[in-house]
Design a protein around this motif. Structure first.
Motif, PDB file in Angstrom:
ATOM      1  N   VAL A 149       0.858  -1.345   0.012  1.00  0.00           N
ATOM      2  CA  VAL A 149      -0.043  -0.574   0.025  1.00  0.00           C
ATOM      3  C   VAL A 149       1.179   1.321   0.143  1.00  0.00           C
ATOM      4  O   VAL A 149       0.266   1.988  -0.825  1.00  0.00           O
ATOM      5  N   SER A 150       2.160   1.241   0.851  1.00  0.00           N
ATOM      6  CA  SER A 150       2.375   2.507   0.933  1.00  0.00           C
ATOM      7  C   SER A 150       3.379   2.309  -0.162  1.00  0.00           C
ATOM      8  O   SER A 150       2.977   3.743  -1.403  1.00  0.00           O
ATOM      9  N   MET A 151       3.604   1.859  -1.393  1.00  0.00           N
ATOM     10  CA  MET A 151       4.262   1.708  -2.789  1.00  0.00           C
ATOM     11  C   MET A 151       3.011   1.823  -3.548  1.00  0.00           C
ATOM     12  O   MET A 151       4.093   2.872  -4.579  1.00  0.00           O
ATOM     13  N   ILE A 152       2.018   1.777  -3.267  1.00  0.00           N
ATOM     14  CA  ILE A 152       1.112   2.212  -4.601  1.00  0.00           C
ATOM     15  C   ILE A 152       0.601   3.907  -4.274  1.00  0.00           C
ATOM     16  O   ILE A 152       0.817   4.032  -5.578  1.00  0.00           O
ATOM     17  N   ILE A 153       0.705   3.941  -2.192  1.00  0.00           N
ATOM     18  CA  ILE A 153       0.399   5.850  -2.227  1.00  0.00           C
ATOM     19  C   ILE A 153       1.810   6.470  -3.057  1.00  0.00           C
ATOM     20  O   ILE A 153       1.472   7.167  -3.647  1.00  0.00           O
TER      21      ILE A 153
END
Length: 324
Positions: A149-153
């Motif tokens: 999720v951090s990578m997506i954000i």
């Protein structure tokens, strides 16, 4: 004088007893021969009993006005009150619709991709290239959901994200994808496909390894092309695995991964990202409405059970393969 019916009944009873005795003897011999394997079965059986079956008793709070002080069995009965409250809630059908749309979208994308990847890898004969592709496709599965999720954000950031940098380079305007309700489902599903496809392909690769090699040789002799061999040898060979995984996928159609959806949620995309799982968490843990959230969760589980039974019945009648 005994009737024929009486003779049949008297002869039937000893046959049943002999059959049961032979079954017990076979079971005893099997245990004596493979006792190590039976011993290895004990930990997973205990795991399912302790963490899966025993907690099912807690579902009773869906039919009670649960009070922490009075406990599960001391709380007053409420009947179907909490189920009725959920279906009277204006957001109920929106939650069901969002959950169903996201699940169907996810299944439509993530179910065929592992099959395609496994078929493609099975055709690669260059060992180093094949292992490299496998490594790059398997690796994302072992990244935690929080990191994903951090990578997506970061990648979708409207200011510094690589996706928006590429859009600007190509002459398009940058966009905040996570703030768009319509884009949420695509972001969730395609990022999930990137993370899960390589690992899910392992089952199909194992099934392909069991396909009879003589069928490949016969197909080559008949002049079948590579595509024809895939369609007529590979896919029929792995069809039982495809059917079983399809049944399990449909059985969990209403059970989407809670963590990733919740972490990608924000007030701007809530109209499409609010699903049954996140709603249960908010009502049960945050608002402490334990009985109400248990009723919603139980409803979700019942729908999954009905779906898996229907799909299993259809699969058995159409293909002859099923879970039971």
């Amino acid at each position: 004088m005994k009737t024929s019916g009486g003779l049949q009944k008297e002869s039937y009873v000893p046959k049943v007893k002999r059959k049961r005795k032979s079954q017990r003897e076979l079971a005893k011999k099997s245990f004596q021969r493979h006792w190590q394997l039976y011993l290895l079965m004990i930990p997973p059986i205990l795991y399912f009993i302790i963490f899966k079956y025993i907690p099912m008793g807690g579902a009773i709070i869906a039919f009670k006005d649960y009070n922490i002080i009075q406990g599960v069995f001391g709380s007053d009965w409420a009947g179907l009150k909490h189920f009725e409250a959920f279906f009277r809630n204006p957001v109920a059908w929106d939650l069901i619709k969002n959950t169903l749309y996201l699940s169907l979208y996810q299944m439509a994308v993530t179910f065929p991709l592992p099959i395609i990847l496994a078929l493609a890898l099975n055709e690669i004969r260059h060992g180093i290239f094949k292992r490299t592709v496998q490594m790059f496709t398997y690796a994302p599965y072992f990244i935690s959901t929080v990191i994903i999720v951090s990578m997506i954000i970061i990648m979708l950031s409207p200011r510094s994200g690589i996706i928006n940098d590429m859009l600007l380079f190509l002459g398009f305007e940058s966009s905040n994808f996570l703030s768009q309700a319509d884009a949420f489902r695509s972001v969730y599903v395609w990022s999930d496909a990137w993370q899960q496809t390589g690992y899910a392909a392992i089952i199909y690769l194992a099934a392909l390894a069991g396909v009879d090699k003589q069928q490949y040789e016969a197909a080559k002799v008949d002049g079948a092309s590579r595509i024809q061999r895939i369609l007529n040898v590979d896919i029929p060979g792995i069809m039982p695995a495809i059917v079983i995984i399809m049944i399990l996928s449909v059985g969990s159609l209403m059970s989407i991964g809670f963590e990733k959806v919740y972490l990608l949620q924000n007030p701007l995309n809530l109209s499409t990202s609010e699903i049954l799982q996140t709603y249960v968490y908010k009502m049960g843990i945050i608002n402490a409405s334990f009985s109400f959230s248990a009723a919603v969760g139980l409803f979700n589980s019942i729908i999954n059970l009905i779906l898996i039974m229907i799909v299993n019945l259809i699969a058995r009648r159409v293909t002859g393969t099923g879970l039971w």
